[in-house]
Design a protein around this motif. Structure first.
Motif, short mmCIF file in Angstrom:
data_model
loop_
_atom_site.label_atom_id
_atom_site.label_comp_id
_atom_site.label_asym_id
_atom_site.label_seq_id
_atom_site.Cartn_x
_atom_site.Cartn_y
_atom_site.Cartn_z
N SER A 80 0.85 -1.19 0.00
CA SER A 80 0.00 0.00 0.00
C SER A 80 0.89 1.24 0.00
O SER A 80 2.12 1.16 0.03
N ALA A 81 0.25 2.41 -0.02
CA ALA A 81 1.02 3.66 0.01
C ALA A 81 1.85 3.76 1.28
O ALA A 81 2.90 4.42 1.30
N ALA A 82 1.40 3.11 2.36
CA ALA A 82 2.13 3.17 3.63
C ALA A 82 3.40 2.32 3.61
O ALA A 82 4.31 2.53 4.40
N GLY A 83 3.45 1.32 2.71
CA GLY A 83 4.59 0.41 2.67
C GLY A 83 4.13 -1.02 2.49
O GLY A 83 3.15 -1.28 1.77
N VAL A 84 4.81 -1.93 3.17
CA VAL A 84 4.49 -3.36 3.05
C VAL A 84 4.35 -3.96 4.45
O VAL A 84 5.20 -3.74 5.31
N TYR A 85 3.28 -4.70 4.65
CA TYR A 85 3.07 -5.45 5.89
C TYR A 85 2.92 -6.92 5.55
O TYR A 85 2.18 -7.27 4.62
N ALA A 86 3.64 -7.78 6.26
CA ALA A 86 3.56 -9.22 6.00
C ALA A 86 3.41 -9.98 7.31
O ALA A 86 4.01 -9.63 8.32
N ARG A 87 2.58 -11.01 7.26
CA ARG A 87 2.45 -11.90 8.41
C ARG A 87 2.28 -13.32 7.91
O ARG A 87 1.64 -13.57 6.89
N GLY A 88 2.93 -14.25 8.60
CA GLY A 88 2.84 -15.65 8.25
C GLY A 88 2.31 -16.46 9.41
O GLY A 88 2.41 -16.05 10.58
N PHE A 89 1.73 -17.62 9.07
CA PHE A 89 1.20 -18.50 10.11
C PHE A 89 1.59 -19.94 9.82
O PHE A 89 1.26 -20.49 8.77
N ASP A 90 2.31 -20.53 10.75
CA ASP A 90 2.69 -21.93 10.71
C ASP A 90 1.75 -22.67 11.65
O ASP A 90 1.77 -22.43 12.87
N HIS A 91 0.93 -23.57 11.10
CA HIS A 91 -0.11 -24.20 11.91
C HIS A 91 0.45 -25.15 12.97
O HIS A 91 -0.26 -25.53 13.89
N ALA A 146 -0.79 -15.19 13.71
CA ALA A 146 0.55 -14.83 13.26
C ALA A 146 1.57 -15.62 14.06
O ALA A 146 1.48 -15.69 15.29
N THR A 147 2.50 -16.23 13.37
CA THR A 147 3.65 -16.83 14.04
C THR A 147 4.93 -16.10 13.65
O THR A 147 5.98 -16.32 14.23
N VAL A 148 4.82 -15.19 12.67
CA VAL A 148 5.92 -14.33 12.26
C VAL A 148 5.31 -13.13 11.54
O VAL A 148 4.26 -13.24 10.91
N CYS A 149 5.93 -11.97 11.68
CA CYS A 149 5.48 -10.82 10.91
C CYS A 149 6.65 -9.85 10.73
O CYS A 149 7.62 -9.87 11.49
N PRO A 179 9.71 -14.85 16.51
CA PRO A 179 8.61 -15.61 15.91
C PRO A 179 8.56 -17.02 16.47
O PRO A 179 9.56 -17.55 16.95
N THR A 180 7.39 -17.64 16.41
CA THR A 180 7.27 -19.02 16.87
C THR A 180 7.36 -20.01 15.72
O THR A 180 7.36 -21.22 15.94
N GLY A 181 7.45 -19.51 14.51
CA GLY A 181 7.55 -20.38 13.34
C GLY A 181 7.12 -19.64 12.09
O GLY A 181 6.66 -18.50 12.16
N GLY A 182 7.29 -20.29 10.95
CA GLY A 182 6.78 -19.73 9.71
C GLY A 182 7.76 -18.89 8.90
O GLY A 182 7.41 -18.44 7.82
N VAL A 183 8.97 -18.68 9.40
CA VAL A 183 9.94 -17.87 8.65
C VAL A 183 10.23 -18.51 7.29
O VAL A 183 10.31 -17.83 6.26
N GLY A 184 10.37 -19.82 7.28
CA GLY A 184 10.70 -20.52 6.04
C GLY A 184 9.63 -20.42 4.98
O GLY A 184 9.91 -20.69 3.80
#
Length: 216
Positions: free
Chosen positions: A74-85, A120-123, A140-145
């Motif tokens: 978005s105009a604000a930038g980039v936000y990312a979040r991942g979830f490792d079940h 979220a487990t990583v953001c 993070p608790t997981g999900g980086v990969g």
């Protein structure tokens, strides 16, 4: 199934991720390859929606086994979040540090929640004026990969190796065709046919528009 021949830690991942415009292009190119290899949207691993919201685009990954990630441009930038079940939901301790500019993305119900707490487990994020990617101080608790492919030094080769395994392809993907799509060059019948002989370029009109892929 992830592309995790080497799973980076978060600091390593963020150091290897390209800046926001290049990352956006990578996400669009990978999503277009997915549209060619997997014409049925529900079967795709990576997707991109250039029409997510007013001035907002999303890239996403779903592995069909409960792992996913979402990335908002978005105009604000980039936000990312991942979830490792397989990891504990850490949304309650990770997400409060996300800048106010991305607060609506943090609370977006489409990205999932558990007992009222966003999943979220990583953001990580990058605001417009940032010179590097940033992340919460909490680990993070997981999900980086799950994001490893986007940080690959040779994206074309990394994607080819991943896709040939994931789609159980009997023949190797054409390297030139993969590179053509990742470079966001307008599609031709020859390029599409080299990747999926059963698909015509005309059948990709909706995907081209949805992904925001350049056309001639």
């Amino acid at each position: 199934m992830h592309d995790t021949h080497h799973t980076p830690d978060l600091h390593e991942l963020l150091a290897r991720l390209p800046d926001a415009p290049v990352l956006r292009d990578r996400c669009r190119g990978v999503a277009m390859l997915e549209a060619i290899l997997g014409p049925d949207w529900v079967d795709r691993y990576y997707s991109f929606d250039s029409r997510w919201g007013d001035g907002e685009e999303t890239a996403s990954m779903r592995d069909g086994e409960g792992d996913d990630w979402f990335m908002v441009f978005s105009a604000a930038g980039v936000y990312a979040r991942g979830f490792d079940h397989t990891a504990a939901n850490a949304g309650a301790r990770l997400l409060p540090e996300v800048p106010e500019a991305f607060r609506s993305h943090v609370q977006e119900p489409a990205f999932g929640e558990e007992d009222g707490v966003p999943l979220a487990t990583v953001c990580f994020w990058r605001e417009g004026g940032d010179t590097a990617w940033r992340a919460p101080s909490a680990a993070p608790t997981g999900g980086v990969g799950l994001f490893a492919l986007l940080a690959a030094e040779d994206l074309a080769e990394a994607y080819r190796a991943w896709a040939e395994e994931y789609y159980e392809l009997e023949e190797s993907l054409d390297p030139a065709a993969v590179a053509h799509v990742l470079a966001l060059r307008p599609l031709t019948g020859a390029v599409v046919s080299a990747l999926n002989p059963d698909l015509d370029v005309e059948e990709l009109a909706d995907d081209l528009a949805g992904i925001g892929y350049p056309v001639s």
